[in-house]
Design a protein around this motif. Structure first.
Motif: not given
Length: 180
Positions: A43-68
């Motif tokens: 229906t609305y909750f796909n664990p693969t997509l949720v975990l991918s979202f959290v990982t990509l969000l935190s990875g992008t945020g970490y890289i942008l905080e680190k280099i910019t």
């Protein structure tokens, strides 16, 4: 910027480690956990997509905080938008095609109508026999009866005319080639 006494860089890093670890564990244990999330994932909750979202969000945020040196709110918004975009692309171009590819190997018994096969257990006039229908994805053996109530010996090529109650109604198939 700080949140709850931690820098945003540290929050992104911890979330990345936790999200990546949970993603790895979910991949290893997905067959077991599939039953737990079965009702929700369709229906609305796909664990693969949720975990991918959290990982990509935190990875992008970490890289942008680190280099910019950009504002943390702008980095958070950028990370959310990029994670949503990447997860959407992952879902549309990887997960949906994979789920439909798994189901493409199945067949419906109605698909056998009109197919040519071979009798492997002779079919008596008023009884059941068995036919083998070969295809690209493998061979299918099914119970069959003679449509004309005539016996059909083993090794005869047959044509499936109709299907009733899971039983194929067949007739001998004469593959007449034209001599021109």
């Amino acid at each position: 910027m700080e949140l709850l006494g931690y820098t945003m860089e540290a929050i992104y890093l911890y979330t990345l480690i936790i999200g990546g670890s949970l993603t790895f564990l979910y991949i290893l244990l997905s067959d077991i956990l599939e039953g737990v999330f079965e009702g929700l994932s369709e229906t609305y909750f796909n664990p693969t997509l949720v975990l991918s979202f959290v990982t990509l969000l935190s990875g992008t945020g970490y890289i942008l905080e680190k280099i910019t040196g950009l504002n943390s709110v702008f980095i958070l918004i950028t990370a959310i938008v990029s994670a949503l975009l990447l997860v959407t692309l992952l879902n549309v171009f990887v997960l949906i095609p994979l789920s439909s590819a798994e189901s493409s190997n199945t067949y419906s018994i109605e698909d056998l109508q009109g197919r040519v096969g071979k009798v492997i257990i002779s079919i008596p006039a008023d009884g059941f026999g068995e036919v083998l229908i070969s295809g690209n994805s493998g061979n299918i053996a099914k119970s069959a009866i003679s449509l004309d109530h005539q016996p059909i010996p083993e090794g005869t090529e047959i044509l499936v005319i109709e299907i009733q109650d899971g039983v194929l109604h067949v007739t001998p198939y004469e593959n007449a080639s034209l001599n021109i």
